[in-house]
Every structure is written in structure tokens, then in C-alpha cells.
Design an enzyme around this catalytic site. Structure first.
Site, mmCIF file in Angstrom:
data_model
loop_
_atom_site.group_PDB
_atom_site.id
_atom_site.type_symbol
_atom_site.label_atom_id
_atom_site.label_comp_id
_atom_site.label_asym_id
_atom_site.label_seq_id
_atom_site.Cartn_x
_atom_site.Cartn_y
_atom_site.Cartn_z
ATOM 1 N N SER A 1 -0.152 -11.727 -10.384
ATOM 2 C CA SER A 1 -1.514 -11.696 -9.979
ATOM 3 C C SER A 1 -2.401 -11.917 -11.583
ATOM 4 C CB SER A 1 -1.458 -11.509 -9.173
ATOM 5 O OG SER A 1 -2.794 -10.400 -8.788
ATOM 6 N N ASP B 1 -1.514 -17.953 0.091
ATOM 7 C CA ASP B 1 -1.254 -17.046 0.162
ATOM 8 C C ASP B 1 -3.774 -16.926 -1.501
ATOM 9 O OD1 ASP B 1 -2.725 -14.876 -2.059
ATOM 10 O OD2 ASP B 1 -0.205 -14.711 -3.098
#
Length: 503
Positions: A447, A499
Site C-alpha cells: 500500500s 483492490d
């Protein structure tokens, strides 16, 4: 879906956004009305205490006010649920209902003051349960009024004046004059919009120190967000709806794709290495990217065994051979990293849990299994990390030998620069390679950590041409095309399904 126009201006909320907040308040109000009715029925005819007339008036009035509020909320929820995003016609009565609901705040405020007056002056000698119930009702009224005020602050749009079209035939001089005045007006309005967004950020981040670095981050984020919404009639729910529609579209694309169309080679894999070997390397690196989150992710991933495994290591004092910086006073973060990676204490060169805006935790370790000096960067885990994520303006990142515009995500570029200075200027990498000179450099993260790791790899590539980076769910819009093409040779990005962050 355009923003709702009430009280002579456009707001940052649409007519179909009132279903869930209205339903929640409706649920609370119904329970409140039932409780008040029970209290009134129990005491009806025998209000035997001081101020019984005020108490009787308060309870009767509260029942009436709550009933009117419940009816208005039910109407708002029902009408707000009608129509679709592209067909707001069935919701045309929402502004009138909002006016009605706003009008009911006046008697509610009066009754909250009346209840407070009775509790403070006339409740002596009354049943404690009755006094407690009235106190709870008064507190509930003030809490709802407070949250309403906060909600108004967040949906207020400084640029929300309804747009008006100029008359079809105007003298040229008048049109030019109005254009100049309009430019000045919108310039002032945009400055106001930035200030409003800064105020919202300071309110949301009230627990953070309001120092110069935080104020600079608030200002940067506020300018970005205000510019994003300034020239479009969008509300936040439109973005959520767009993401949901994008998800459905990607589902359709995936279902229509030929299942035999399988990529057998990653663009950044060494020649002759198949995808299975690359995925095996990525899976190994993911352990370190996850370990960088410390004990919260470890406990989440090992709910039954994690607390027991960490309890023996936390709070233990040990003469360490590794360098730990900030934020792990009990040692639980480092203990979870040891458990997740399977490494020994002596394998760690540097571990930093220091966390500020643009300064995120990372660690450097010797991965003997893959013969690598491994740098793992932590992803988003704190409010400071969120501010780093939201600092999404472009920042120039010139790289020698790369032609074209070289830009990157500002927050992550700053974070990568911070880690780069630590690794190079503080001699951390020199220390690691003095222990294992034959090892190669590998960088990884998830991330926020993935985006920072990718940029860190770009910064370190001139000094370490054989380095590899494995980034898990890096954010979309991280790099300009020139830098993205440049990084293909040494950065492997892993994205799971649809995602939200990378897509």
C-alpha cells in the site's frame, strides 16, 4: 448526481445521500419516543415533585416534537430512496422536507433548554429515575444538535452558489465587466474553499500537533481536494458510486476474458525465469511487507495464537545488537516482526518505528534464504500515514537517463526521500553490505509502503543496478508514464483482484 440546492446554495451532499443517516436518526428517535411515552404513562396523574407542571409540559411537548421529527425523517428516508443516480426526479420534494426538518430544530432546541431548566431548578424531590431520564433526553438533544452542526460544516460547499447563466443578449462591455467581477469572485471563493477544507482537516486531525509540517500538509491536501471539486458538480457519494460501477465493469471484463490467455512471464523478471518463480519470490517478500506493520497485523492474522506468542517477548529487556529507533517501548512491534519473518535478532541492521508526516517506519534486515539485504517499508497504519497518502499532488522527480516528464506522488516521494537519506547518508546500507557484500538489494512494501518502496527503488537504482522491488497493491497514479516505463525493469507490482487502492 448534482449537489442538493437548499437555503439558496448548493451543498456537498446529494438528494439520495440521506437514506442511511436519516435511517440511523429515525431509529434513535423512535427508541427515544417510546422511552418518553413509557415515562409519561408511568407518571401520568401523579407528578408528585417540585416543578411538576414544567415536567408535565416538557414530556407532552417532547412527545409531540419527537413525533413530528419521526414523521419528517421517515418522509426524507422514503423519498431519498426513490429514483436512481441518473433520475433524481422522484426526489424533487427533498428540499421541502429538509426545510421542514430544519424548522423542527427550533422547538427541539427550546425543549432541550426547558428540560435543562427543570433539571437544574425544579427537580428536587423527584424520583431519581425520572430525573435521570430527563437528563438523558436533554443530553441526547444537545448531542444530536452538535452532530448536526458538525455535519453542516462537512457538507458546506464554499463554491456552492447556484450557477446562473448570463442573459442571451448582453452588451459586450457589460459582459466583460461581469466576467472580471466573476473572476474575482471565484478567486475569492476558491480561497475560501481551501480554508474550509483546511478547517475540516484540522477538525478531523485534532489529536495531532498543529506544527508547521502538519499545517503545510493540511494546506497541500486542502488545495488538491478543493481544486478537484471546484469545476465539477460532484459529491463524495458520486465517487463511491463510480467505484462501484467500475467494479461491476471489471467483473464483466474478467468474465468475458479467455481463461487460456495466461501471462507466462513477468515484464521485470530476468530472461528465462517463469512467472511461477517470480510469484514465489513475491510471496517470500510479502512476509516482510506484512511484518513491517508490527503487532496489529500480526495479532489480526493470528487471533488465537498471536497474543500468547507475543506475551513472552513484549516488555522483555534485552541487550540488542540491532538499532531500533522510536515508537516500540514495549518491544511488541519488533517481537511480531521476528515471529512473522523467522529471522534472528542478529539479522536486523536497522529498525525504525519513527512515524511522522512524510516519515514512515521501515526496517533493514539480512535475508539469508534469498541472499538479500532487504528493506521493508510499512503501509498506512496511523493518521499521519493517511495525511501522507492524501498529499497526492505531483512532485518533480528527475532521474538521469529518463526522458519525458518525471513526476511522482508528493507524499510518497517525500517519504522515499526520507528513507533514502537514512539508508545512504546514515550509512545503514554500507553497514549491511559490509556484513554481506555478496548479497543483492531487495525493497518491498504494501500500500503506502509499496508506493514508497517503488520510489525508493528508483532513487537507489543508479547506485544498485541489480536491485529488485516487490510492491504489493501500490496506489494508482503513483508515477508519470516515463517513470513507470523506466521502473518496469526492476519493480514488480502485485495486485489482488479489484483492490481499490491500485485500481
Amino acid at each position: 448526481m448534482p449537489g442538493m440546492v437548499v437555503f439558496g446554495r448548493r451543498w456537498g451532499i446529494a438528494s439520495d445521500d440521506l437514506v442511511f443517516p436519516g435511517s440511523f436518526e429515525l431509529f434513535v428517535r423512535v427508541l427515544w419516543w417510546i422511552g418518553t411515552l413509557i415515562l409519561y404513562t408511568h407518571h401520568r396523574g401523579h407528578f408528585d415533585c417540585n416543578g411538576k407542571g414544567v415536567l408535565h409540559t416538557y414530556l407532552v411537548g417532547l412527545l409531540v416534537v419527537l413525533a413530528l421529527i419521526i414523521l419528517s425523517l421517515w418522509s426524507i428516508v422514503y423519498v431519498s430512496a426513490q429514483g436512481t443516480i441518473t433520475n433524481p426526479g422522484p426526489r424533487r420534494s427533498i428540499p421541502a422536507l429538509v426545510y421542514l426538518r430544519a424548522l423542527l430544530y427550533i422547538p427541539e432546541l427550546v425543549w432541550a433548554c426547558l428540560g435543562a431548566f427543570w433539571v437544574s431548578d425544579d427537580s428536587k424531590g423527584c424520583d431519581l429515575a425520572t430525573v435521570g431520564a430527563v437528563v438523558a433526553a436533554v443530553i441526547a438533544s444537545w448531542i444530536i444538535l452538535l452532530f448536526t452542526g458538525v455535519g453542516v460544516v462537512f457538507v458546506f460547499d464554499p463554491l456552492g452558489n447556484p450557477r446562473t447563466q448570463p442573459a442571451a443578449m448582453e452588451p459586450l462591455g457589460v459582459r466583460d465587466l461581469q466576467s472580471t467581477e466573476g473572476t474575482q469572485f471565484f478567486s475569492t471563493a476558491r480561497s475560501l474553499a481551501v480554508k474550509v477544507w483546511e478547517s475540516r482537516l484540522r477538525l478531523l486531525c485534532c489529536c495531532l500537533p498543529q506544527d508547521e509540517s502538519h499545517r503545510a500538509a493540511f494546506s497541500s491536501i486542502a488545495q488538491l481536494v478543493s481544486r478537484f471539486f471546484s469545476d465539477t458538480d460532484l459529491v463524495p457519494s458520486d465517487i463511491a458510486a463510480g467505484l462501484a460501477l467500475l467494479h461491476q465493469e471489471q467483473d464483466k471484463m474478467e468474465q468475458s476474458r479467455d481463461p487460456d490467455d495466461i501471462v507466462t512471464h513477468s515484464p521485470s523478471s530476468p530472461i528465462g525465469e517463469d512467472l511461477e518463480a517470480e510469484l514465489e519470490k513475491a510471496s517470500h517478500c510479502m512476509q516482510f511487507a506484512a511484518a513491517a506493520y508490527g503487532w496489529p497485523l500480526y495479532i489480526y492474522s493470528n487471533l488465537l495464537t498471536g497474543p500468547c506468542k507475543l506475551s513472552g517477548d513484549c516488555c522483555r529487556s534485552r541487550a540488542a545488537e540491532y538499532d531500533i529507533v522510536g515508537g516500540d517501548h514495549l518491544g511488541c512491534h519488533f517481537s511480531s516482526i521476528l515471529q512473522s519473518t523467522g529471522l534472528q535478532y542478529r539479522d536486523f541492521i536497522h529498525v525504525s518505528f519513527h512515524n511522522q508526516i512524510y516519515e514512515i517506519p521501515f526496517f533493514v534486515a539480512l535475508d539469508h534464504k534469498r541472499e538479500a539485504v532487504l528493506v521493508a517499508v510499512r503501509g498506512t497504519l496511523s493518521l499521519k500515514d493517511v495525511l501522507t497518502d492524501l498529499s497526492a499532488e505531483c512532485e518533480n522527480l528527475p532521474i538521469e537517463g529518463v526522458t519525458g516528464a518525471c513526476y511522482a506522488h508528493k507524499g510518497m516521494c517525500q517519504a522515499a526521500g526520507y528513507i533514502y537519506r537514512k539508508l545512504v547518508n546514515d550509512g545503514i546500507l554500507n553497514q549491511a553490505f559490509s556484513v554481506a557484500p555478496e548479497y543483492k538489494l531487495v525493497i518491498t512494501g504494501h500500500s503506502l509502503g509499496a508506493g514508497t518502496a517503488s520510489l525508493l527503488a528508483i532513487l537507489l537504482r543508479p547506485s544498485f543496478p541489480t536491485l529488485q522491488c516487490y510492491s504489493f497493491s501500490p496506489p494508482g497514479g503513483l508515477l508519470s508514464k516515463a517513470l513507470a516505463d523506466y521502473s518496469k525493469d526492476f519493480v514488480v507490482s502485485v495486485v489482488l483482484g479489484k483492490d481499490l487502492v491500485p485500481r
